[in-house]
Design a protein around this motif. Structure first.
Motif, PDB file in Angstrom:
ATOM      1  N   ALA A  34       0.820  -1.212   0.000  1.00  0.00           N
ATOM      2  CA  ALA A  34       0.000   0.000   0.000  1.00  0.00           C
ATOM      3  C   ALA A  34       0.853   1.261   0.000  1.00  0.00           C
ATOM      4  CB  ALA A  34      -0.931   0.004   1.217  1.00  0.00           C
ATOM      5  N   GLY A  35       2.166   1.083   0.126  1.00  0.00           N
ATOM      6  CA  GLY A  35       3.058   2.232   0.035  1.00  0.00           C
ATOM      7  C   GLY A  35       3.471   2.835   1.360  1.00  0.00           C
ATOM      8  N   VAL A  50      -7.414  -3.676   7.395  1.00  0.00           N
ATOM      9  CA  VAL A  50      -8.432  -2.886   6.701  1.00  0.00           C
ATOM     10  C   VAL A  50      -7.868  -1.518   6.354  1.00  0.00           C
ATOM     11  CG1 VAL A  50     -10.694  -1.808   6.873  1.00  0.00           C
ATOM     12  CG2 VAL A  50     -10.296  -3.969   7.996  1.00  0.00           C
ATOM     13  N   THR A  51      -7.191  -0.921   7.307  1.00  0.00           N
ATOM     14  CA  THR A  51      -6.666   0.426   7.102  1.00  0.00           C
ATOM     15  C   THR A  51      -5.683   0.477   5.937  1.00  0.00           C
ATOM     16  OG1 THR A  51      -6.951   0.891   9.453  1.00  0.00           O
ATOM     17  CG2 THR A  51      -5.510   2.361   8.235  1.00  0.00           C
ATOM     18  N   GLU A  98      -5.449  -1.616   3.489  1.00  0.00           N
ATOM     19  CA  GLU A  98      -6.184  -1.908   2.241  1.00  0.00           C
ATOM     20  C   GLU A  98      -6.845  -0.638   1.714  1.00  0.00           C
ATOM     21  OE1 GLU A  98      -8.851  -5.521   2.381  1.00  0.00           O
ATOM     22  OE2 GLU A  98      -7.573  -5.691   0.618  1.00  0.00           O
ATOM     23  N   ILE A 100      -6.049   2.473   2.467  1.00  0.00           N
ATOM     24  CA  ILE A 100      -5.018   3.445   2.064  1.00  0.00           C
ATOM     25  C   ILE A 100      -4.564   3.108   0.643  1.00  0.00           C
ATOM     26  CG2 ILE A 100      -2.616   4.171   2.435  1.00  0.00           C
ATOM     27  CD1 ILE A 100      -3.136   3.983   5.464  1.00  0.00           C
ATOM     28  N   GLY A 101      -4.355   1.801   0.388  1.00  0.00           N
ATOM     29  CA  GLY A 101      -3.940   1.365  -0.946  1.00  0.00           C
ATOM     30  C   GLY A 101      -4.981   1.669  -2.003  1.00  0.00           C
ATOM     31  N   ASN A 137      -6.858   4.241  -1.976  1.00  0.00           N
ATOM     32  CA  ASN A 137      -7.066   5.688  -1.973  1.00  0.00           C
ATOM     33  C   ASN A 137      -8.454   6.104  -1.490  1.00  0.00           C
ATOM     34  OD1 ASN A 137      -4.529   6.723  -2.877  1.00  0.00           O
ATOM     35  ND2 ASN A 137      -4.997   5.799  -4.866  1.00  0.00           N
ATOM     36  N   ALA A 138      -8.935   5.429  -0.466  1.00  0.00           N
ATOM     37  CA  ALA A 138     -10.212   5.826   0.116  1.00  0.00           C
ATOM     38  C   ALA A 138     -10.031   7.162   0.837  1.00  0.00           C
ATOM     39  CB  ALA A 138     -10.687   4.761   1.098  1.00  0.00           C
ATOM     40  N   GLY A 139     -11.149   7.816   1.152  1.00  0.00           N
ATOM     41  CA  GLY A 139     -11.070   9.105   1.840  1.00  0.00           C
ATOM     42  C   GLY A 139     -10.568   8.944   3.261  1.00  0.00           C
ATOM     43  N   LEU A 140      -9.950   9.997   3.758  1.00  0.00           N
ATOM     44  CA  LEU A 140      -9.381   9.987   5.102  1.00  0.00           C
ATOM     45  C   LEU A 140     -10.432   9.642   6.158  1.00  0.00           C
ATOM     46  CD1 LEU A 140      -6.402  11.050   5.946  1.00  0.00           C
ATOM     47  CD2 LEU A 140      -7.676  12.875   7.035  1.00  0.00           C
ATOM     48  N   ILE A 200     -11.546   5.967   6.047  1.00  0.00           N
ATOM     49  CA  ILE A 200     -10.528   5.062   6.590  1.00  0.00           C
ATOM     50  C   ILE A 200     -10.551   5.088   8.111  1.00  0.00           C
ATOM     51  CG2 ILE A 200      -8.065   4.564   6.717  1.00  0.00           C
ATOM     52  CD1 ILE A 200      -7.735   5.776   3.960  1.00  0.00           C
TER      53      ILE A 200
END
Lengths: 232, 115
Positions: free
Chosen positions: A33-34, A55-56, A58, A60-61, A63-66, A69
């Protein structure tokens, strides 16, 4: 070290066998996820809750909204309210500061093992030390294995589809967590809605992660409704 | 790879870590004043793990699409079902991952070896 602490550490060994692959998968996923190795390590040390961490990263990878997440990560950990309420009567003898650091180690496994040990009153172990023996050993192995996973992650060929291990980890936790029919209904409803919502998110460009929250809400509603119907 | 800045990722980690800690501390800290989870909250919490985990598993086993037949024929779904049986039978994470991955590899690479 104290005998009761050692007893806790010893009892954690069986759990660690299950957690090591989970931690490896998390480390690999975090790398994918970087996240940096420091971020990954701090995450394991600070959040110390596998499902929420996985989950977090995933999300982040993806690019879900802050906000999505953070909300998802917290919702996944809400179950710990029950652990906190259930174990609290055993910690009443301790001062505020002791209770504050004991709370930090309250994971699924530490909770389940401690409650089982406290129920076996014949052994009369020191509650704090036994709990810490479990908590400290699980925490140490969790954090260390996460780093190993992160480092190994880069070297694994993509063709092996190792990321398939992520749903498998969730599946391995899901199945034993289902204890009655309303929970089966909740899981099935959530799964169906999750697939439909994931399609909608991809098709209509909705924010990633919304599907997860919608599906979880639908599953919970289905479970509560089923329980209500069955109770009548 | 994500588009998040390092700062964004740090913020996510920090907020979830603090919130998780407060959830853990909640009743341990408040005991004496609030001793029980309200029944209604308890009922909702009972379904959180099943609902959240199922929502995480399902889209990982199929490629969501309106074509139900294509979804059902996914190799990952077959491997997932095998893994679910193992999880139910043994309740062991390592074994579940191992068998699930092996099933996927057999389904993906197996036919190329045979035909």
């Amino acid at each position: 070290m104290n005998e009761d602490f050692n007893a806790g550490a010893r009892d954690s060994i069986g759990i660690l066998l299950g957690l090591v692959p989970f931690a490896l998968v998390f480390g690999i996923a975090a790398d994918g996820a970087g996240l940096s190795v420091v971020q990954t390590t701090v995450m394991s040390a600070g959040i110390f809750a596998g499902t929420a961490q996985l989950v977090t990263v995933e999300l982040i990878g993806a690019n879900a909204g802050l906000t999505i997440i953070v909300v998802t990560g917290i919702v996944v950990n809400l179950r710990m309210l029950m652990y906190s309420a259930s174990i609290a009567p055993h910690f009443t003898d301790y001062g505020k500061r002791t209770r504050a650091y004991l709370a930090y180690f309250l994971t699924d496994h530490v909770y389940a093992m401690s409650i089982a040990e406290y129920a076996a009153e014949a052994r009369s172990r020191d509650k704090r030390l036994y709990y810490l023996g479990l908590g400290v050993s699980i925490w140490s192995v969790w954090v260390a294995t996460t780093i190993v996973g992160f480092v190994l992650g880069a070297g694994i060929p993509e063709s092996l589809n190792l990321m398939f291990a992520i749903p498998l980890v969730f599946l391995a936790i899901l199945i034993p967590a289902i204890e009655d029919l309303p929970q089966v209904v909740a899981a099935l409803a959530s799964a169906v809605v999750a697939i439909a919502a994931a399609y909608a998110v991809a098709e209509f460009g909705l924010p990633a992660g919304v599907d997860l929250l919608v599906a979880a809400a639908a599953g919970i509603a289905a479970g509560v409704t089923t329980e209500g119907v069955m109770g009548r | 790879m994500s588009d998040f800045s390092a700062l964004g990722i740090w913020a996510i980690i920090l907020v979830i870590a603090v919130a998780t800690y407060l959830i853990r501390l909640s009743f341990i800290h408040l005991f004496g004043r609030i001793n029980q989870v309200p029944p209604r909250v308890k009922l909702v919490l009972k379904f959180v793990p099943a609902a959240v985990l199922a929502a995480l598993v399902a889209p990982g086993l199929v490629t969501p699409s309106p074509d139900v037949a294509a979804m059902v024929l996914d190799e990952r779904l077959a491997a997932g079902i095998v893994a679910a049986v193992v999880a139910w039978w043994r309740g062991n994470i390592l074994l579940t991952i191992g068998v699930g991955m092996a099933a996927l590899w057999v389904l993906e690479f197996g036919p190329a070896l045979v035909f």
